[in-house]
Structures are given as structure tokens and as C-alpha cells.
Design a protein around this motif. Structure first.
Motif, PDB file in Angstrom:
ATOM      1  N   ASP A   1      -1.202   3.139  -8.845  1.00  0.00           N
ATOM      2  CA  ASP A   1      -1.336   2.441  -7.565  1.00  0.00           C
ATOM      3  C   ASP A   1      -2.421   1.374  -7.601  1.00  0.00           C
ATOM      4  OD1 ASP A   1       0.682   3.987  -6.522  1.00  0.00           O
ATOM      5  OD2 ASP A   1      -0.654   5.428  -5.547  1.00  0.00           O
ATOM      6  N   ILE A   2      -3.515   1.645  -8.307  1.00  0.00           N
ATOM      7  CA  ILE A   2      -4.593   0.654  -8.369  1.00  0.00           C
ATOM      8  C   ILE A   2      -4.105  -0.603  -9.089  1.00  0.00           C
ATOM      9  CG2 ILE A   2      -6.870   0.140  -9.334  1.00  0.00           C
ATOM     10  CD1 ILE A   2      -7.651   3.010  -8.801  1.00  0.00           C
ATOM     11  N   GLY A   3      -3.374  -0.404 -10.170  1.00  0.00           N
ATOM     12  CA  GLY A   3      -2.833  -1.551 -10.891  1.00  0.00           C
ATOM     13  C   GLY A   3      -1.920  -2.386 -10.019  1.00  0.00           C
ATOM     14  N   ARG A   4      -1.069  -1.716  -9.241  1.00  0.00           N
ATOM     15  CA  ARG A   4      -0.152  -2.446  -8.347  1.00  0.00           C
ATOM     16  C   ARG A   4      -0.906  -3.110  -7.202  1.00  0.00           C
ATOM     17  NH1 ARG A   4       3.285   1.518 -10.417  1.00  0.00           N
ATOM     18  NH2 ARG A   4       2.330   3.187  -9.206  1.00  0.00           N
ATOM     19  N   LEU A   5      -2.055  -2.535  -6.813  1.00  0.00           N
ATOM     20  CA  LEU A   5      -2.865  -3.141  -5.760  1.00  0.00           C
ATOM     21  C   LEU A   5      -3.541  -4.417  -6.240  1.00  0.00           C
ATOM     22  CD1 LEU A   5      -4.100  -2.816  -2.874  1.00  0.00           C
ATOM     23  CD2 LEU A   5      -5.979  -1.558  -3.958  1.00  0.00           C
ATOM     24  N   MET A   6      -3.944  -4.444  -7.515  1.00  0.00           N
ATOM     25  CA  MET A   6      -4.662  -5.590  -8.070  1.00  0.00           C
ATOM     26  C   MET A   6      -3.737  -6.726  -8.526  1.00  0.00           C
ATOM     27  SD  MET A   6      -7.893  -4.811  -7.845  1.00  0.00           S
ATOM     28  CE  MET A   6      -7.487  -3.993  -6.301  1.00  0.00           C
ATOM     29  N   GLU A   7      -2.486  -6.419  -8.801  1.00  0.00           N
ATOM     30  CA  GLU A   7      -1.606  -7.386  -9.440  1.00  0.00           C
ATOM     31  C   GLU A   7      -1.173  -8.557  -8.558  1.00  0.00           C
ATOM     32  OE1 GLU A   7       0.229  -8.623 -13.048  1.00  0.00           O
ATOM     33  OE2 GLU A   7      -1.147  -6.960 -12.624  1.00  0.00           O
ATOM     34  N   PRO A   8      -0.933  -8.387  -7.233  1.00  0.00           N
ATOM     35  CA  PRO A   8      -0.445  -9.526  -6.444  1.00  0.00           C
ATOM     36  C   PRO A   8      -1.332 -10.761  -6.525  1.00  0.00           C
ATOM     37  CG  PRO A   8      -0.126  -7.513  -5.213  1.00  0.00           C
ATOM     38  CD  PRO A   8      -0.922  -7.140  -6.438  1.00  0.00           C
ATOM     39  N   GLY A   9      -2.658 -10.580  -6.513  1.00  0.00           N
ATOM     40  CA  GLY A   9      -3.560 -11.726  -6.598  1.00  0.00           C
ATOM     41  C   GLY A   9      -3.431 -12.468  -7.910  1.00  0.00           C
ATOM     42  N   VAL A  10      -3.054 -11.758  -8.957  1.00  0.00           N
ATOM     43  CA  VAL A  10      -2.823 -12.383 -10.254  1.00  0.00           C
ATOM     44  C   VAL A  10      -1.456 -13.056 -10.270  1.00  0.00           C
ATOM     45  CG1 VAL A  10      -2.547 -11.934 -12.724  1.00  0.00           C
ATOM     46  CG2 VAL A  10      -4.323 -10.730 -11.424  1.00  0.00           C
ATOM     47  N   GLU A  11      -0.453 -12.351  -9.753  1.00  0.00           N
ATOM     48  CA  GLU A  11       0.917 -12.863  -9.783  1.00  0.00           C
ATOM     49  C   GLU A  11       1.057 -14.163  -9.005  1.00  0.00           C
ATOM     50  OE1 GLU A  11       5.013 -12.909 -10.718  1.00  0.00           O
ATOM     51  OE2 GLU A  11       3.351 -11.751 -11.540  1.00  0.00           O
ATOM     52  N   VAL A  12       0.404 -14.247  -7.846  1.00  0.00           N
ATOM     53  CA  VAL A  12       0.554 -15.432  -7.013  1.00  0.00           C
ATOM     54  C   VAL A  12      -0.055 -16.665  -7.675  1.00  0.00           C
ATOM     55  CG1 VAL A  12      -1.588 -15.303  -5.660  1.00  0.00           C
ATOM     56  CG2 VAL A  12       0.514 -16.122  -4.580  1.00  0.00           C
TER      57      VAL A  12
ATOM     58  N   ARG B   1       0.016 -17.122 -11.115  1.00  0.00           N
ATOM     59  CA  ARG B   1       0.590 -17.333 -12.451  1.00  0.00           C
ATOM     60  C   ARG B   1       1.263 -18.693 -12.580  1.00  0.00           C
ATOM     61  NH1 ARG B   1       1.471 -11.323 -13.061  1.00  0.00           N
ATOM     62  NH2 ARG B   1      -0.029 -10.831 -14.728  1.00  0.00           N
ATOM     63  N   ALA B   2       1.744 -19.247 -11.481  1.00  0.00           N
ATOM     64  CA  ALA B   2       2.395 -20.560 -11.538  1.00  0.00           C
ATOM     65  C   ALA B   2       1.389 -21.707 -11.480  1.00  0.00           C
ATOM     66  CB  ALA B   2       3.396 -20.690 -10.391  1.00  0.00           C
ATOM     67  N   HIS B   3       0.108 -21.409 -11.264  1.00  0.00           N
ATOM     68  CA  HIS B   3      -0.905 -22.447 -11.118  1.00  0.00           C
ATOM     69  C   HIS B   3      -1.540 -22.770 -12.467  1.00  0.00           C
ATOM     70  CE1 HIS B   3      -1.628 -21.001  -6.688  1.00  0.00           C
ATOM     71  NE2 HIS B   3      -0.380 -21.355  -6.936  1.00  0.00           N
ATOM     72  N   PRO B   4      -1.879 -24.015 -12.725  1.00  0.00           N
ATOM     73  CA  PRO B   4      -2.630 -24.354 -13.942  1.00  0.00           C
ATOM     74  C   PRO B   4      -3.992 -23.671 -13.929  1.00  0.00           C
ATOM     75  CG  PRO B   4      -1.757 -26.337 -12.889  1.00  0.00           C
ATOM     76  CD  PRO B   4      -1.565 -25.217 -11.919  1.00  0.00           C
TER      77      PRO B   4
END
Length: 295
Positions: free
Chosen positions: A81-92, A94-97
């Protein structure tokens, strides 16, 4: 033996320790190309840029700046759950330089440090934990942030082949956080028996000596059986917990700051860690296996 360099204890010192490790991430990432940012790190599933994105996202969240919703792919590195909690900020991001993520981190840090340097704040300023909602203090939260940010700084440095900052105030705070967890690790994870001691001696760059004496606790008021209790110990022949048991009941591990902290962050397997043992090799191995505090 006191830790050297000592971890800052006042809020000003903690804020500056946080500022130092966060700025180090900016300095490391600023000149990198997108290819450099795509290099893998020891943090499963994350690149150098992902590390920068994570720190940016958390600090933005602490400012009250919510990221837009994003759908997460079923990444194999999302194991809890912690990993899934932290991932959205990284995922959003990923498309940015990379340069855009670094620029965002610079803006976020400026705002965060402006707030943290408010003279009305103290180490004991109460606040709810931003992720659990449990009451905590600013000092406790800041110590957690220092450990997290410094660990990711080390991830980036390791990936880029640029070691450093192992003797900074942020490093000392991070080491202290791990040493403070020794009673839980030794009693609950290792299961060391009452009457025994486990000592950890760090040879540097942060030099420290700490340990845990395991005593038999008292039965609970409800009649529940007594459970072992871990008591922190310090240098010397005796301390507030009583005399250190004779050789044969004490296991002592000697290692560098880097070995302790990379293992504690779960970035290095026990078999890849270099450490020296005086005492029970099996206890030492169990301790190293149990040392990882990152879920």
C-alpha cells in the motif's frame, strides 16, 4: 560514544539539514540530460528522474498542492500500500522532461523552506501526519522527511557514480533515526532472547556506537504474559540498563555508515554488505536480514 558528527536536535538545525539534502538533489539533477535521468537506481522500478519526481511530489503535497488524479499501471515494483501511495506523484511526472521536474522541485523547496523557517514554529509544534492523520510534531515529521530525502539523494548518487554527503547533518539525522529503531528491530524482528545484547558500531563517516539489551518485561495488568523489552545502550562498561553481559551473550557488528544505511533502506542485500562480527554470526545475519525498514 557520542555520534560524530552529531545529529541536530533543534528545529533550525533540522530545517537546515533538510535544506542541505534537498538542495543536493537539485544540484545533482540540474545538469543532467534526459538520458541521465533515465538511469535505473537501486530503488525498485525508479529511475533517477523518478527519484526527483518523488521528492517533488511529497514536498508539494506538504504544501497542500495536490497532483491531478492518474491511473496507475500494474507495475511489478508496487508490492504494498505504501508503494501504491507514493507512485502517483511519480507517474504524473513521467511524461515531463527532467529539467521541468527539477524546476518544479526548486519552486516547491523555496516555498517549503519559507514556511519551515517561520520563527513561530518549534520542534514540538503539533500537526497531523500528512499521510496517516495521526497526531505528530513538526520535528518528528521533519526527521522522517530528512531520512527519506537523504536516502533518495544516495540512490541518485549511487546511480550516477557520484558518492558523497555521508557525513552531513542530514546523514547524521538519518543514522539516528535508524539507531532509534534498534529496540524494535532486535526484539520484534530478530527475536533476540532476554539477557542478550546486540551492539552496532559505525566506523564512519558518521561514527556512532549503539546497541540493545533485551530484558524480560513484566506481565500485563490483564494477566497477559511478559514479553521481552529492548533497551537502548551506549558506550562504556555500564549504563542505565545495568552492566553489559559478558562475552558470549553480546554480538557486536562493525560496519560503515554506507553499509548500515543502504541496508536499512532496503537497497542492498545482506550478502552484498561488508561488516565484521564479534560474537554470534547467526544473530548478526538475522539482524542484517531484519534491518531493512523500507516496506
Amino acid at each position: 560514544m557520542p555520534m560524530h558528527p552529531a545529529a541536530p536536535e533543534d528545529l533550525h538545525g533540522l530545517v537546515e539539514a533538510f535544506a542541505g539534502t534537498a538542495q543536493a538533489i537539485v544540484d545533482l539533477a540540474f545538469p543532467l540530460s534526459d538520458d541521465d535521468g533515465a538511469k535505473t537506481t537501486a530503488c525498485p522500478g525508479w529511475t533517477v528522474k523518478d527519484q526527483v519526481s518523488h521528492v517533488t511530489a511529497i514536498e508539494a503535497h506538504l504544501l497542500g498542492r495536490a497532483d491531478p488524479p492518474v491511473e496507475l499501471p500494474d507495475y511489478p515494483h508496487l508490492r504494498n500500500d505504501i508503494g501504491r501511495l507514493m507512485e502517483p506523484g511519480v507517474e504524473v511526472r513521467r511524461a515531463h522532461p527532467l529539467k521541468d521536474v527539477v524546476a518544479e522541485l526548486q519552486r516547491v523547496l523555496a516555498a517549503r523552506l519559507g514556511r519551515l523557517r517561520d520563527p513561530a514554529l518549534t520542534d514540538d509544534t503539533p500537526l497531523p501526519h500528512p499521510f496517516t492523520g495521526v497526531d505528530t510534531t513538526l520535528g518528528a515529521l521533519l526527521r522522517q522527511r530528512i531520512l527519506d530525502v537523504w536516502s533518495h539523494e544516495q540512490d541518485i548518487r549511487e546511480s550516477l557514480g557520484r558518492p558523497g554527503n555521508l557525513d552531513t547533518p542530514a546523514a547524521a539525522v538519518s543514522v539516528q533515526q535508524v539507531l532509534d529503531m534498534l529496540p524494535h528491530i532486535v526484539v520484534r524482528r530478530v527475536g533476540l532472547e532476554p539477557g542478550k545484547v546486540l551492539m552496532v558500531e559505525l566506523t564512519g563517516p558518521v561514527v556512532a556506537r549503539s546497541g540493545v539489551r533485551v530484558d524480560q518485561g513484566e506481565p500485563g495488568e490483564d494477566g497477559s504474559p511478559a514479553e521481552p523489552v529492548g533497551r537502548l545502550m551506549f558506550a562504556g562498561a555500564s549504563d542505565e540498563t545495568g552492566p553489559i553481559p559478558a562475552i558470549g551473550r553480546t554480538t557486536s557488528l562493525h560496519m560503515s555508515t554506507d553499509v548500515l544505511m543502504r541496508r536499512a533502506a532496503g537497497r542492498r542485500a545482506t550478502e552484498d554488505c561488508v561488516y565484521t562480527v564479534l560474537g554470534d554470526d547467526d544473530v548478526a545475519r538475522r539482524f542484517m536480514d531484519a534491518l531493512a525498514i523500507t516496506p
